[in-house]
Write a protein that holds these residues in place. Structure first.
Motif, PDB file in Angstrom:
ATOM      1  N   ILE A  87      -2.895 -32.013  40.780  1.00  0.00           N
ATOM      2  CA  ILE A  87      -3.370 -31.603  42.438  1.00  0.00           C
ATOM      3  C   ILE A  87      -2.037 -31.074  42.780  1.00  0.00           C
ATOM      4  CG2 ILE A  87      -3.722 -32.722  44.629  1.00  0.00           C
ATOM      5  CD1 ILE A  87      -4.487 -35.283  42.957  1.00  0.00           C
ATOM      6  N   THR A  88      -2.715 -29.950  43.479  1.00  0.00           N
ATOM      7  CA  THR A  88      -2.196 -29.269  44.637  1.00  0.00           C
ATOM      8  C   THR A  88      -2.270 -29.121  46.035  1.00  0.00           C
ATOM      9  OG1 THR A  88      -3.743 -27.128  44.078  1.00  0.00           O
ATOM     10  CG2 THR A  88      -1.704 -27.455  42.521  1.00  0.00           C
ATOM     11  N   PHE A  89      -1.281 -28.725  46.467  1.00  0.00           N
ATOM     12  CA  PHE A  89      -1.640 -28.228  47.990  1.00  0.00           C
ATOM     13  C   PHE A  89      -1.014 -26.378  48.692  1.00  0.00           C
ATOM     14  CE2 PHE A  89      -0.344 -28.141  52.732  1.00  0.00           C
ATOM     15  CZ  PHE A  89      -1.734 -28.420  52.975  1.00  0.00           C
ATOM     16  N   ALA A  90      -1.402 -26.015  48.707  1.00  0.00           N
ATOM     17  CA  ALA A  90      -0.772 -24.605  48.843  1.00  0.00           C
ATOM     18  C   ALA A  90      -0.787 -24.470  50.036  1.00  0.00           C
ATOM     19  CB  ALA A  90      -1.692 -23.519  48.245  1.00  0.00           C
ATOM     20  N   VAL A  91       0.280 -24.126  50.495  1.00  0.00           N
ATOM     21  CA  VAL A  91       0.738 -23.881  52.554  1.00  0.00           C
ATOM     22  C   VAL A  91       0.202 -22.789  52.084  1.00  0.00           C
ATOM     23  CG1 VAL A  91       1.965 -24.470  54.339  1.00  0.00           C
ATOM     24  CG2 VAL A  91       2.248 -25.246  52.605  1.00  0.00           C
ATOM     25  N   ARG A  92      -0.754 -22.572  53.354  1.00  0.00           N
ATOM     26  CA  ARG A  92      -0.861 -21.157  54.295  1.00  0.00           C
ATOM     27  C   ARG A  92      -0.063 -20.369  54.704  1.00  0.00           C
ATOM     28  NH1 ARG A  92      -2.795 -20.306  48.944  1.00  0.00           N
ATOM     29  NH2 ARG A  92      -4.199 -20.915  48.431  1.00  0.00           N
ATOM     30  N   GLY A  93       0.324 -21.359  55.942  1.00  0.00           N
ATOM     31  CA  GLY A  93       1.129 -21.088  56.890  1.00  0.00           C
ATOM     32  C   GLY A  93       1.452 -22.760  57.542  1.00  0.00           C
ATOM     33  N   ALA A  94       2.712 -22.958  57.285  1.00  0.00           N
ATOM     34  CA  ALA A  94       3.011 -23.960  58.948  1.00  0.00           C
ATOM     35  C   ALA A  94       3.885 -23.328  59.895  1.00  0.00           C
ATOM     36  CB  ALA A  94       4.018 -24.659  57.549  1.00  0.00           C
ATOM     37  N   GLU A  95       4.005 -23.811  60.948  1.00  0.00           N
ATOM     38  CA  GLU A  95       4.948 -23.425  61.665  1.00  0.00           C
ATOM     39  C   GLU A  95       5.080 -24.779  62.508  1.00  0.00           C
ATOM     40  OE1 GLU A  95       3.443 -20.909  65.638  1.00  0.00           O
ATOM     41  OE2 GLU A  95       2.492 -20.301  63.884  1.00  0.00           O
ATOM     42  N   LEU A  96       6.134 -24.456  63.529  1.00  0.00           N
ATOM     43  CA  LEU A  96       7.134 -25.726  64.338  1.00  0.00           C
ATOM     44  C   LEU A  96       6.349 -25.845  65.599  1.00  0.00           C
ATOM     45  CD1 LEU A  96      10.693 -25.265  63.317  1.00  0.00           C
ATOM     46  CD2 LEU A  96       8.886 -27.194  63.322  1.00  0.00           C
ATOM     47  N   ARG A  97       5.903 -26.757  66.047  1.00  0.00           N
ATOM     48  CA  ARG A  97       5.415 -26.883  67.289  1.00  0.00           C
ATOM     49  C   ARG A  97       5.610 -27.353  68.338  1.00  0.00           C
ATOM     50  NH1 ARG A  97       0.045 -24.977  67.107  1.00  0.00           N
ATOM     51  NH2 ARG A  97      -0.514 -23.410  65.543  1.00  0.00           N
ATOM     52  N   GLY A  98       6.949 -27.330  68.640  1.00  0.00           N
ATOM     53  CA  GLY A  98       8.458 -27.716  69.653  1.00  0.00           C
ATOM     54  C   GLY A  98       8.390 -29.048  68.391  1.00  0.00           C
ATOM     55  N   GLY A  99       9.476 -29.582  69.574  1.00  0.00           N
ATOM     56  CA  GLY A  99      10.038 -30.526  69.203  1.00  0.00           C
ATOM     57  C   GLY A  99      10.145 -31.288  67.334  1.00  0.00           C
ATOM     58  N   ASP A 100      10.106 -31.850  67.133  1.00  0.00           N
ATOM     59  CA  ASP A 100       9.626 -32.135  65.644  1.00  0.00           C
ATOM     60  C   ASP A 100       8.591 -31.866  64.789  1.00  0.00           C
ATOM     61  OD1 ASP A 100       8.906 -35.172  66.412  1.00  0.00           O
ATOM     62  OD2 ASP A 100      10.456 -36.032  65.448  1.00  0.00           O
ATOM     63  N   THR A 101       7.814 -31.882  65.559  1.00  0.00           N
ATOM     64  CA  THR A 101       6.709 -31.359  64.262  1.00  0.00           C
ATOM     65  C   THR A 101       6.515 -29.979  64.302  1.00  0.00           C
ATOM     66  OG1 THR A 101       5.187 -31.265  66.522  1.00  0.00           O
ATOM     67  CG2 THR A 101       5.306 -33.330  66.098  1.00  0.00           C
ATOM     68  N   ALA A 102       5.345 -30.002  63.252  1.00  0.00           N
ATOM     69  CA  ALA A 102       4.946 -28.763  61.892  1.00  0.00           C
ATOM     70  C   ALA A 102       3.838 -28.817  62.409  1.00  0.00           C
ATOM     71  CB  ALA A 102       5.293 -28.257  61.062  1.00  0.00           C
ATOM     72  N   GLN A 103       2.896 -27.890  62.504  1.00  0.00           N
ATOM     73  CA  GLN A 103       1.330 -27.557  62.210  1.00  0.00           C
ATOM     74  C   GLN A 103       1.066 -26.827  60.601  1.00  0.00           C
ATOM     75  OE1 GLN A 103      -1.941 -26.571  64.965  1.00  0.00           O
ATOM     76  NE2 GLN A 103      -3.133 -25.731  62.840  1.00  0.00           N
ATOM     77  N   VAL A 104       0.740 -27.492  58.968  1.00  0.00           N
ATOM     78  CA  VAL A 104       0.665 -27.588  57.897  1.00  0.00           C
ATOM     79  C   VAL A 104      -0.896 -27.268  58.024  1.00  0.00           C
ATOM     80  CG1 VAL A 104       1.644 -27.458  55.706  1.00  0.00           C
ATOM     81  CG2 VAL A 104       3.176 -28.924  58.097  1.00  0.00           C
ATOM     82  N   ASP A 105      -1.334 -25.521  57.918  1.00  0.00           N
ATOM     83  CA  ASP A 105      -2.233 -25.128  57.301  1.00  0.00           C
ATOM     84  C   ASP A 105      -2.061 -24.932  56.290  1.00  0.00           C
ATOM     85  OD1 ASP A 105      -3.437 -25.185  59.959  1.00  0.00           O
ATOM     86  OD2 ASP A 105      -3.066 -23.917  60.271  1.00  0.00           O
ATOM     87  N   GLY A 106      -3.235 -24.916  54.892  1.00  0.00           N
ATOM     88  CA  GLY A 106      -3.670 -25.681  53.339  1.00  0.00           C
ATOM     89  C   GLY A 106      -4.509 -25.219  53.453  1.00  0.00           C
ATOM     90  N   GLN A 107      -4.337 -25.711  51.624  1.00  0.00           N
ATOM     91  CA  GLN A 107      -5.802 -25.812  50.914  1.00  0.00           C
ATOM     92  C   GLN A 107      -5.318 -26.640  49.768  1.00  0.00           C
ATOM     93  OE1 GLN A 107      -7.900 -22.470  49.755  1.00  0.00           O
ATOM     94  NE2 GLN A 107      -7.896 -22.743  47.452  1.00  0.00           N
ATOM     95  N   LEU A 108      -6.195 -28.139  49.756  1.00  0.00           N
ATOM     96  CA  LEU A 108      -5.520 -28.642  48.724  1.00  0.00           C
ATOM     97  C   LEU A 108      -7.022 -28.890  47.956  1.00  0.00           C
ATOM     98  CD1 LEU A 108      -4.421 -31.474  48.233  1.00  0.00           C
ATOM     99  CD2 LEU A 108      -6.616 -32.941  49.597  1.00  0.00           C
ATOM    100  N   THR A 109      -6.414 -28.865  46.588  1.00  0.00           N
ATOM    101  CA  THR A 109      -7.308 -28.321  45.504  1.00  0.00           C
ATOM    102  C   THR A 109      -7.130 -30.186  44.331  1.00  0.00           C
ATOM    103  OG1 THR A 109      -6.673 -25.689  45.391  1.00  0.00           O
ATOM    104  CG2 THR A 109      -7.286 -27.477  42.981  1.00  0.00           C
ATOM    105  N   VAL A 110      -8.427 -30.466  44.503  1.00  0.00           N
ATOM    106  CA  VAL A 110      -7.549 -32.146  43.521  1.00  0.00           C
ATOM    107  C   VAL A 110      -9.015 -32.021  42.345  1.00  0.00           C
ATOM    108  CG1 VAL A 110      -8.531 -33.947  43.318  1.00  0.00           C
ATOM    109  CG2 VAL A 110      -7.583 -32.664  45.466  1.00  0.00           C
TER     110      VAL A 110
END
Length: 171
Positions: A87-110
């Motif tokens: 199972i893979t999760f390919a992160v296409r982009g992750a960006e800190l959104r203030g504080g300690d959180t990050a939005q992570v956009d990717g592609q999950l393959t199962v």
């Protein structure tokens, strides 16, 4: 907490990382829990603070503490580990959104089926040499060809919980 993540290549530390699954079965009466013990990955943080990378899970390492159920989950009815061992999760982009959180956009393959997936991760620790991310998100197993559902026993979404520790790769 406001964090800054150092640029460069980061390697996932499998000994300090954990991925768990949770799904309600038996018409919502029983919570089945499992772990995927073999996890790997790496990422790269760019100068602008964005990140890309991949996390890989070995389906054969799935453990629900029930050998018969684990064998069935690895079968073609569910994960089809013989044909799709990872199972893979390919992160296409992750960006800190203030504080300690990050939005992570990717592609999950199962099971060889890929779908876009966005999640929110929390940076629980970060310094020049190590970074720990935690995330909890849901997945609809039917989107990945896992439609087996004897007697309507399996309903709803599967919850995935991940705690991933990355260390700076040596140059």
């Amino acid at each position: 907490m406001t964090v800054a993540v150092e640029t460069g290549i980061w390697q996932l530390d499998p000994t300090a990382s954990a991925v768990a699954l949770r799904h309600r079965t038996m018409w919502g009466l029983v919570n089945v829990k499992g772990t995927l013990a073999a996890v790997g990955g790496r990422g790269e943080v760019a100068a602008d603070g964005t990140a890309t990378g991949t996390v890989t899970l070995d389906v054969a390492s799935l453990d629900t503490k029930n050998a018969k159920r684990d064998t069935h989950l690895r079968s073609a009815d569910f994960f089809d580990a013989d044909n799709h061992p990872e199972i893979t999760f390919a992160v296409r982009g992750a960006e800190l959104r203030g504080g300690d959180t990050a939005q992570v956009d990717g592609q999950l393959t199962v099971r060889g089926i890929s779908r876009p997936h966005t999640l929110t991760a929390r940076v629980t620790s970060a310094d020049a040499e190590a970074l720990t991310l935690e995330a909890e998100f849901t997945v609809d197993r039917a989107e990945f060809g896992m439609g087996w559902n004897q007697l309507g026993m399996i309903r709803g979404l599967t919850t995935v919980t991940a705690a991933l520790r990355f260390t700076r790769a040596q140059a």
